[in-house]
Write an enzyme that holds these catalytic residues in place. Structure first.
Site, PDB file in Angstrom:
ATOM      1  N   GLY A  52       0.836  -1.191   0.000  1.00  0.00           N
ATOM      2  CA  GLY A  52       0.000   0.000   0.000  1.00  0.00           C
ATOM      3  C   GLY A  52       0.873   1.244   0.000  1.00  0.00           C
ATOM      4  CB  CYS A  53       0.553   4.429   1.820  1.00  0.00           C
ATOM      5  SG  CYS A  53       1.511   5.901   2.219  1.00  0.00           S
ATOM      6  CG  PHE A  54       5.714   4.717  -1.649  1.00  0.00           C
ATOM      7  CD1 PHE A  54       5.237   5.951  -1.236  1.00  0.00           C
ATOM      8  CD2 PHE A  54       6.068   4.569  -2.993  1.00  0.00           C
ATOM      9  CE1 PHE A  54       5.137   7.031  -2.110  1.00  0.00           C
ATOM     10  CE2 PHE A  54       5.965   5.636  -3.890  1.00  0.00           C
ATOM     11  CZ  PHE A  54       5.494   6.870  -3.439  1.00  0.00           C
TER      12      PHE A  54
ATOM     13  CB  CYS B 186       2.463   3.206   5.715  1.00  0.00           C
ATOM     14  SG  CYS B 186       1.256   4.552   5.868  1.00  0.00           S
TER      15      CYS B 186
END
Length: 208
Positions: free
Chosen positions: A38-40, A42
């Site tokens: 997902g969001c890199f 994070c």
């Protein structure tokens, strides 16, 4: 196996700041693991605090266009994943340990994205760079499927690594550069609450 990595300039937007860099990780003390969770931002945050991890770099992998930018990847038309390349000292932490940790930082049951981010760039995957990594990833996945504390199917893919393109400089270490915005995003996206519901605890909290 030699893995090609393409670096970006600080401005990004399709400019290459150096020639391709070839790294053989088969027997080196410093190795790398490439994952999409997902969001890199994070994923960087979750891994950079783990003892033995030397660095984590946000980027793009798995697509069918060259020199992707954040804008092009976000359009969901390039086939790229938001991914992170994690360099680690295998004298301090093993590939198996990092693989097992990865599962506890994502929702491996979501086929269309992660948490509040949906679409192809936000799907989960592990990208193996050689047969050794493939075997480790397969064993880690088998362990998860045998012991997972939920009934839903694990849909995270194990894929061969292709060219890893470094993301624009403003994405690197975003959680350090913009902690207020980052923490607000992570909280409002429900990442940790969903992980806790799935796994019973937020694994990354051990390192915060």
């Amino acid at each position: 196996m030699k893995i090609k990595k393409v670096l970006r300039s600080s401005l990004g937007f399709g400019l290459l700041c150096s020639a391709s860099l070839f790294v053989n990780t088969a027997h080196a003390e410093t190795q790398s693991i490439i994952v999409a969770g997902g969001c890199f931002w994070c994923v960087e945050s979750d891994f950079e605090k783990v003892p033995g991890v030397l660095s984590a770099e946000s980027g793009y992998i798995g697509g069918y266009t060259k020199s992707p930018t954040y804008s092009s990847v976000s359009s969901k038309n390039t086939g790229h994943y938001e991914a992170v390349e994690i360099l680690f000292d295998d004298n301090q932490v093993s590939l198996t340990e990092l693989s097992d940790y990865f599962w506890k930082t994502i929702d491996p049951t979501d086929p269309i994205g992660q948490f509040c981010d949906k679409g192809s760039p936000y799907k989960t995957a592990m990208f193996y760079q050689d047969d050794q990594q493939k075997a480790v990833f397969e064993a880690s996945l088998a362990q998860v499927e045998a012991t997972k504390p939920f009934d839903a199917e694990v849909v995270t893919k194990l894929l061969p690594a292709s060219t890893f393109y470094s993301a624009e400089e403003y994405h690197q270490d975003y959680y350090k550069k913009n902690p207020i915005r980052y923490n607000l995003y992570r909280s409002s996206c429900g990442r940790d609450s969903k992980i806790k519901n799935l796994w019973g605890a937020v694994a990354s909290k051990a390192y915060h």
